[in-house]
Design an enzyme around this catalytic site. Structure first.
Site, PDB file in Angstrom:
ATOM      1  N   SER A 177       0.826  -1.199   0.000  1.00 42.43           N
ATOM      2  CA  SER A 177       0.000   0.000   0.000  1.00 42.43           C
ATOM      3  C   SER A 177       0.875   1.270   0.000  1.00 42.43           C
ATOM      4  O   SER A 177       1.715   1.424  -0.888  1.00 42.43           O
ATOM      5  CB  SER A 177      -0.977  -0.045   1.181  1.00 42.43           C
ATOM      6  OG  SER A 177      -1.976   0.931   1.048  1.00 42.43           O
ATOM      7  N   ASP A 235     -10.015  -4.940  -4.261  1.00 38.42           N
ATOM      8  CA  ASP A 235      -9.470  -3.909  -3.362  1.00 38.42           C
ATOM      9  C   ASP A 235     -10.368  -2.667  -3.376  1.00 38.42           C
ATOM     10  O   ASP A 235     -10.501  -2.008  -4.400  1.00 38.42           O
ATOM     11  CB  ASP A 235      -8.049  -3.540  -3.829  1.00 38.42           C
ATOM     12  CG  ASP A 235      -7.302  -2.682  -2.809  1.00 38.42           C
ATOM     13  OD1 ASP A 235      -7.963  -1.935  -2.055  1.00 38.42           O
ATOM     14  OD2 ASP A 235      -6.061  -2.746  -2.792  1.00 38.42           O
ATOM     15  N   HIS A 288      -8.049  -5.311   0.191  1.00 39.38           N
ATOM     16  CA  HIS A 288      -6.813  -4.547   0.415  1.00 39.38           C
ATOM     17  C   HIS A 288      -5.953  -5.271   1.444  1.00 39.38           C
ATOM     18  O   HIS A 288      -5.756  -4.825   2.564  1.00 39.38           O
ATOM     19  CB  HIS A 288      -7.143  -3.123   0.870  1.00 39.38           C
ATOM     20  CG  HIS A 288      -5.960  -2.191   0.820  1.00 39.38           C
ATOM     21  ND1 HIS A 288      -5.300  -1.900  -0.352  1.00 39.38           N
ATOM     22  CD2 HIS A 288      -5.310  -1.506   1.791  1.00 39.38           C
ATOM     23  CE1 HIS A 288      -4.295  -1.068  -0.094  1.00 39.38           C
ATOM     24  NE2 HIS A 288      -4.288  -0.819   1.201  1.00 39.38           N
TER      25      HIS A 288
END
Length: 232
Positions: A122, A177, A211
């Site tokens: 991320s 995600d 995610h």
């Protein structure tokens, strides 16, 4: 040969998974927003190679605009998660310099840059991409999970003299995600192909994954590390 960690702020309290034998390579892995190095040190321990040192630093705690200025671990400020959102250019560049200091420290301790992989998840993955592509040393590769390329409009010009023009990049993304949609990952992969040799960019997507990471992704990461950092 032992270097002084105190001269590299992020190394002072980084989580380090030491090799079980002589360390001839290193993986520096950067966590996501609001996390710490501990979670990724645990994840990497499950796929570790005995001659590789894994370094998982903690991001400093700063107010994050995206989260109503709440103070949390963050490599740089985030204003939004869309490709056209304003970006914290000064913060991104400062964070990249701090990661480059870790690379320099490992080099001083005898691990050559072509035996160092930079990776992250991320926001950490975003920083690892920016740092590696602007680094003056030729690195082994980049692991970019569920992320994007910061300051993407500055590339390919921002890539430092093309030192890492042939760097191998493993980019992975969950197809479900909700935070950083997979299409942003796909756009990032296309952009990366304009910065490095296109055949060096792998973009893998995982159905049903949100995610976060998944076992198949971690196996892909393990294979990528084994291929780029063979035993010597």
């Amino acid at each position: 040969m032992c270097g002084n960690n105190m001269s590299v702020p992020l190394l002072a309290d980084a989580v380090t998974v030491s090799g079980a034998e002589r360390e001839t390579a290193a993986v520096i892995f950067l966590h996501g927003l609001g996390d710490t190095g501990h979670s990724w040190a645990d994840a990497l321990s499950s796929i570790r190679l005995p001659y590789v040192k894994y370094i998982c630093p903690h991001a400093p705690r700063i107010p994050v605009t995206l989260n109503m200025k709440m103070v949390m671990p963050s490599w740089f400020d985030l204003m939004g998660l869309t490709p056209d959102a304003p970006e914290d250019e000064a913060g991104i560049k400062k964070a990249a310099e701090n990661i480059k200091a870790i690379i320099e420290h490992e080099m001083k301790n005898g691990i050559p840059p072509n035996r160092i992989i930079l990776g992250g998840f991320s926001q950490g993955g975003a920083l690892s991409l920016y740092t590696a592509l602007t680094c003056q040393h030729q690195l082994a590769g980049i692991v970019a999970l569920s992320c994007w390329l910061p300051l993407h409009k500055a590339f390919p010009q921002a890539a430092n003299n093309g030192v890492n023009k042939d760097i191998a990049i493993l980019q992975c993304h969950g197809e479900m995600d909700p935070m950083i949609p997979v299409r942003f990952g796909a756009l990032t992969a296309e952009k990366l192909k304009s910065v490095v040799t296109p055949t060096k960019v792998q973009f893998k997507t995982y159905p049903g994954v949100m995610h976060n990471s998944c076992p198949q992704e971690m196996m892909a990461v393990k294979e990528f590390i084994e291929k780029l950092l063979p035993r010597i």
